[in-house]
Write an enzyme that holds these catalytic residues in place. Structure first.
Site, PDB file in Angstrom:
ATOM      1  N   ALA A 167       0.803  -1.228   0.000  1.00  0.00           N
ATOM      2  CA  ALA A 167       0.000   0.000   0.000  1.00  0.00           C
ATOM      3  C   ALA A 167       0.827   1.264   0.000  1.00  0.00           C
ATOM      4  CB  ALA A 167      -0.935  -0.005   1.219  1.00  0.00           C
TER       5      ALA A 167
ATOM      6  N   GLY B 112      -2.394   0.015  -4.592  1.00  0.00           N
ATOM      7  CA  GLY B 112      -2.516  -0.281  -3.176  1.00  0.00           C
ATOM      8  C   GLY B 112      -2.689   0.967  -2.336  1.00  0.00           C
TER       9      GLY B 112
ATOM     10  N   SER C 151      -4.825 -10.118 -12.813  1.00  0.00           N
ATOM     11  CA  SER C 151      -4.473  -9.261 -13.951  1.00  0.00           C
ATOM     12  C   SER C 151      -5.230  -9.719 -15.177  1.00  0.00           C
ATOM     13  CB  SER C 151      -2.974  -9.319 -14.223  1.00  0.00           C
ATOM     14  OG  SER C 151      -2.649  -8.730 -15.474  1.00  0.00           O
TER      15      SER C 151
ATOM     16  N   TYR D 107       5.086 -14.268 -15.097  1.00  0.00           N
ATOM     17  CA  TYR D 107       4.193 -13.252 -14.532  1.00  0.00           C
ATOM     18  C   TYR D 107       2.728 -13.618 -14.719  1.00  0.00           C
ATOM     19  CZ  TYR D 107       1.534  -8.985 -13.979  1.00  0.00           C
ATOM     20  OH  TYR D 107       0.588  -8.080 -13.592  1.00  0.00           O
TER      21      TYR D 107
END
Length: 335
Positions: A30, A35, A156, A181
């Site tokens: 965050a 975030g 994603s 990824y």
């Protein structure tokens, strides 16, 4: 009891964020990007927010910035490194609150050069999935102590292109940056859906959702391990982010929608409604193979338990005491 999304795509109404007063939330990663925006907006609407960050300095700066932007915000910093099972275990053991209402699994790395975590896992799989899996499992008792617990895991839009190979998730044979990824992001989606199925089977009120933010400006492609790629990579990537990617607050919309919409069902997958899920307003997506692929999801879950040593203990699970998740003394290691 919350259930998974229906068989068709549904467009939620664009309601503003509901009052979050009384909710206690953790947002991982965050200190910047999606975030940070997620934590800030939760705090703006009344939630008490814990910013779980790897860097003390960057995390402290983020908390100070948040408090300046949202006067009176209840926000605190706690250190967490998802690349280290010991750090994850320490974070969970030191949790001093009696419950946890919301866990936003946001932290991750993207398109980084080959590396291994402190426990020997390929870094993208280890941080994006295994770290998230371990953290959620170790915080499960605190989540189940809340009246309406919710877990939001950031996947994603790229996960749609993942050639998911369970036998090479940890770079056992070869490493390709982009493949590693998108596989890790597919793993996030499998995890979120399987968590919901197991919560439903145990008759729990816990709701697990996954989100895709779309193309969003953040430092995930330029910070961390990507700093070593050099000036040319950094300059070209920043140009790409400025031209093709949308502002960070736009990318945080799906996370905030999943975290705050009152009657959103467990098992929802929230994505942008534009072409190829790259931009737009939050909508529910149910036509993804990964959402219904229970066989692969179960296999990944079992592998994740083996590698991390974390076993989820739902109230009906007789392997360990109810409401206790733990790390075994000898977790599996990466090659």
């Amino acid at each position: 009891m919350p259930r998974g999304p229906r068989a068709t795509t549904a467009r939620p109404s664009p309601d503003p964020i509901a009052d979050q007063s009384g909710r206690l939330a953790i947002v991982t990663g965050a200190n910047s990007g999606i975030g940070y925006v997620t934590a800030r907006e939760l705090a703006r609407h009344g939630a008490q927010v814990v910013l779980a960050c790897r860097s003390r300095e960057r995390g402290r700066d983020a908390v100070e910035r948040l408090r300046a932007e949202v006067p009176g915000a209840r926000a605190e910093l706690r250190l967490l490194d998802l690349a280290d099972l010991a750090s994850i275990r320490g974070f969970a053991e030191e949790w001093s609150h009696d419950r946890l209402d919301l866990l936003v699994n946001n932290a991750g790395v993207a398109m980084v050069p080959f590396a291994r975590t402190a426990d020997g896992f390929e870094s993208q799989f280890g941080i994006n999935h295994l770290g998230t899996f371990a953290l959620t499992g170790l915080l499960l008792p605190r989540l189940l102590a809340a009246a309406d617990p919710r877990v939001v895991t950031v996947s994603s839009e790229g996960q749609r292109f993942a050639p998911f190979d369970v036998t090479n998730l940890n770079a056992e044979r070869r490493y390709r940056t982009a493949v590693a990824y998108v596989q890790s992001k597919r793993a996030n989606l499998y995890f979120a859906m399987e968590l919901q199925r197991r919560a439903d089977a145990a008759g729990l009120t816990l709701r697990s959702m996954a989100v895709a933010p779309g193309l969003t400006r953040s430092n995930v492609l330029t910070g961390g391990a990507n700093l070593a790629r050099g000036r040319t990579y950094a300059a070209l990537t920043r140009l790409l982010l400025r031209v093709a990617f949308r502002p960070t607050p736009e990318g945080a919309k799906t996370s905030l929608h999943a975290a705050t919409t009152p009657h959103l069902p467990g098992g929802s997958y929230v994505v942008p409604d534009g072409p190829f899920q790259l931009r737009g307003e939050p909508t529910l997506r149910s036509r993804e193979r990964a959402l219904q692929d229970t066989v692969t999801a179960r296999r990944l879950w079992q592998l994740s338990e083996q590698l991390t040593g974390v076993q989820y203990a739902f109230p009906t699970d007789q392997r360990v005491s109810p409401l206790q998740s733990h790390i075994t003394s000898e977790p599996g290691r990466g090659p």
